[in-house]
Design a protein around this motif. Structure first.
Motif, mmCIF file in Angstrom:
data_model
loop_
_atom_site.group_PDB
_atom_site.id
_atom_site.type_symbol
_atom_site.label_atom_id
_atom_site.label_comp_id
_atom_site.label_asym_id
_atom_site.label_seq_id
_atom_site.Cartn_x
_atom_site.Cartn_y
_atom_site.Cartn_z
ATOM 1 N N HIS A 114 0.845 -1.184 0.000
ATOM 2 C CA HIS A 114 0.000 0.000 0.000
ATOM 3 C C HIS A 114 0.884 1.240 0.000
ATOM 4 N N ASP A 117 -2.162 7.926 1.006
ATOM 5 C CA ASP A 117 -3.098 8.593 0.089
ATOM 6 C C ASP A 117 -2.533 9.914 -0.418
ATOM 7 N N PHE A 122 -1.570 7.731 -6.082
ATOM 8 C CA PHE A 122 -2.958 7.668 -5.638
ATOM 9 C C PHE A 122 -3.712 8.949 -5.991
ATOM 10 N N ARG A 126 -7.173 8.571 -8.127
ATOM 11 C CA ARG A 126 -8.495 8.952 -7.650
ATOM 12 C C ARG A 126 -9.101 10.100 -8.455
ATOM 13 N N PHE A 137 -4.764 1.195 -8.141
ATOM 14 C CA PHE A 137 -5.230 0.865 -6.799
ATOM 15 C C PHE A 137 -6.498 0.021 -6.921
ATOM 16 N N TRP A 139 -10.064 -0.387 -6.793
ATOM 17 C CA TRP A 139 -11.313 0.362 -6.824
ATOM 18 C C TRP A 139 -12.473 -0.587 -7.131
ATOM 19 N N TYR A 171 -12.396 2.431 -2.463
ATOM 20 C CA TYR A 171 -11.060 1.865 -2.619
ATOM 21 C C TYR A 171 -10.734 1.013 -1.391
ATOM 22 N N HIS A 173 -8.381 -0.701 1.538
ATOM 23 C CA HIS A 173 -7.233 -0.427 2.421
ATOM 24 C C HIS A 173 -7.186 -1.504 3.488
ATOM 25 N N PRO A 180 -4.142 3.357 1.004
ATOM 26 C CA PRO A 180 -4.815 2.583 -0.048
ATOM 27 C C PRO A 180 -3.928 1.473 -0.598
#
Length: 552
Positions: A114, A117, A122, A126, A137, A139, A171, A173, A180
């Protein structure tokens, strides 16, 4: 003044990691040199001679990368730079030079399951569903009723899904919502993280500790996890009983079969550089050893792994034997790294003691047991001083995991408090300012300067024990075989070539006399630092929390 040991031929061999002793440095809490209350790389440089004098082979640095520090650096926003609070890349290069001069290898954390954010990847991902990193990532669309795509949970509590109003999707995590998960099903993501690994290989690092190595891939179909099996403990951190994460069997949110091929890619990159290594952190509950076997077999994936098996409260012969024996039976051609403490669990002295008066004795016997097990071993900064878990108030906590589950669980800050160097100085010599976590008064009394002058100290015991380990090839990478004894005694042999050693440990709080195990013929007793067990005729006499060694 401490002197560092001379470099050995082994430190230059390709398999230097096999049987190595690795010292974990938590940079935030090791040594502050710029007066901001947070440790830094220049502080590590200053203390490298101390580490080398312990007799270890390598250091492992917890994350020092650019990060908003929501999870103390395990939320990375730039994989290829040093966070300004720790220093600069030039400081890192200087540290590498000094470590090499002292004969120390350097292993660094890689947190690639990960990002933060705040990472540019990321932020771009996004921004829309059709940009170049839209699929970097994990989604997923909401269910028709607006709820999360499935029942997956976060290790840090609550759902493993966070709604994003920009993309109008959830998303994933596995940890904090600000961490994320990367989508490793995307080949471009794999390429990008391997490029970051190559960046550090080019700077000369000797290896990587891979954080949450079995969390890289998720089930593409996003299937729900079933309820947990009754005998599994899934959380991978302290106090799973207060965390609903442990109520699921994590069949689909981690430990996916695709991870094997990625680990082969990782190893292929490392094999382009001589004498490098990997150690993977596997948190997989009851499946951990099966996962370790898969990840370390064949010589084309990870060099070694560690699990949480010895990071719990049980310090008994039966438990230690079960953990080590199970590994040897299930992991045929892999290698393990054992530890009693790290930055994620309560310090082992506090976990193992039955009353405060035995703290020093427990610290010493635990070091003796760990140093004689088959595998590489990790020491966590401060354990060589016998530091117990620090008691902190809620107002002092910085760990999001501890804050989330307070008061049922106090979190991980109690093992992350500053290293204590000088009993006579403010903040025990760690900093000239108020540190990010308070210095424990109990720790200050155990500072390095106090123990340096005491031949009977825990620090002296660690140094002598590691020197003993290094002087016996059978303890580095020799075979290990357990012997039948009563449940309060741990007995095994270590052998390599002509050397065959017997070790017997009494982990009971009272003395014991046991017969020499069948088929064993003692040639002579071997003096081991801190152990006072005796061989009398056909018996071995052991004091409380004591041990004995003999050459066979």
């Amino acid at each position: 003044m401490t002197k560092s040991p001379a470099k050995t031929a082994r430190s230059h061999s390709a398999d230097w990691w096999r049987g190595a002793v690795i010292y974990q440095v938590y940079p935030r809490s090791f040594q502050d040199t710029d007066g901001d209350g947070i440790g830094d790389i220049k502080g590590i440089i200053e203390r490298l001679p101390y580490i080398a004098a312990l007799g270890v082979d390598a250091i492992w640095l917890s994350p020092f990368f650019t990060s908003p520090q929501a999870d103390m650096g395990y939320d990375v926003s730039d994989y290829c730079d040093v966070d300004p609070m720790f220093g600069t890349l030039a400081d890192f290069d200087q540290m590498m030079t000094e470590a090499k001069r002292l004969g120390l290898k350097v292993i660094i954390d890689q947190v690639i399951s990960h990002t933060s954010d705040q990472h540019p990847w990321f932020k771009e991902s996004r921004a829309s569903r059709d940009n170049s990193k839209a699929d970097w990532f994990v989604w997923a669309a909401a269910k028709p009723d607006g709820t999360a795509p499935n029942n997956w949970l976060s290790v840090f509590g609550g759902p493993a899904w966070e709604w994003d109003g920009v993309r109008k999707q959830y998303y994933m995590h596995n940890f904090l919502a600000s961490q994320p998960d990367l989508n490793f099903h995307n080949r471009e993501v794999q390429d990008a993280v391997l490029d970051a690994v190559k960046f550090w290989l080019e700077r000369g690092v000797d290896g990587f500790r891979l954080d949450t190595v079995n969390y890289y891939f998720h089930d593409k179909e996003l299937r729900d996890n079933p309820p947990h099996a009754p005998d599994s403990e899934e959380a991978g951190l302290d106090a799973p009983d207060v965390n609903p994460y442990g109520m699921q069997s994590h069949l689909y949110d981690k430990t996916q079969p695709e991870n094997i091929e990625f680990l082969k890619r990782f190893r292929a990159l490392l094999d382009q550089y001589p004498d490098r290594t990997t150690v993977g952190e596997v948190g997989d509950g009851a499946r951990s050893l099966k996962t370790v076997a898969a990840y370390t077999s064949g010589g084309d994936k990870l060099h070694m792994c560690y699990t949480f098996d010895l990071l719990g409260p049980d310090f008994t012969p039966s438990h230690i034997r079960h953990c080590v024996d199970s590994f040897q039976k299930q992991v045929k051609d892999g290698w393990v790294c054992w530890a009693f403490s790290n930055h994620d669990v309560t310090r082992h002295v506090s976990r193992f003691v039955q009353d405060a008066g035995e703290r020093e004795t427990v610290a010493k016997i635990a070091a003796s047991v760990l140093a004689t097990l088959r595998g590489s071993i990790c020491l966590y900064q401060g354990e060589e001083l016998g530091l117990p878990e620090a008691e902190l108030s809620f107002e002092d906590l910085r760990d999001p995991y501890g804050i989330r589950f307070w008061p049922a669980f106090k979190g991980r800050d109690g093992c992350r408090t500053p290293m204590v160097w000088d009993k006579t100085k403010s903040q025990a010599g760690f900093s000239t300012a108020k540190p990010w976590l308070p210095v424990s008064a109990e720790h200050q009394a155990l500072a390095v300067d106090t123990q340096e002058s005491d031949a009977a100290s825990v620090l002296a015991h660690y140094r002598a024990t590691l020197a003993f380990r290094k002087s016996h090839p059978a303890l580095i990478d020799g075979d290990m075989e357990f012997l039948a004894t009563n449940e309060d005694v741990l007995a095994f042999t270590r052998s390599k070539g002509e050397e065959r050693l017997l070790f017997v440990f009494n982990l009971r709080r009272g003395p014991q006399e046991i017969g020499i195990p069948a088929g064993i013929k003692v040639k002579e007793a071997v003096a081991v630092p801190g152990l006072s067990g005796r061989h009398v005729a056909t018996e071995i006499h052991l004091g409380p929390l004591d041990g004995f060694c003999a050459r066979l």
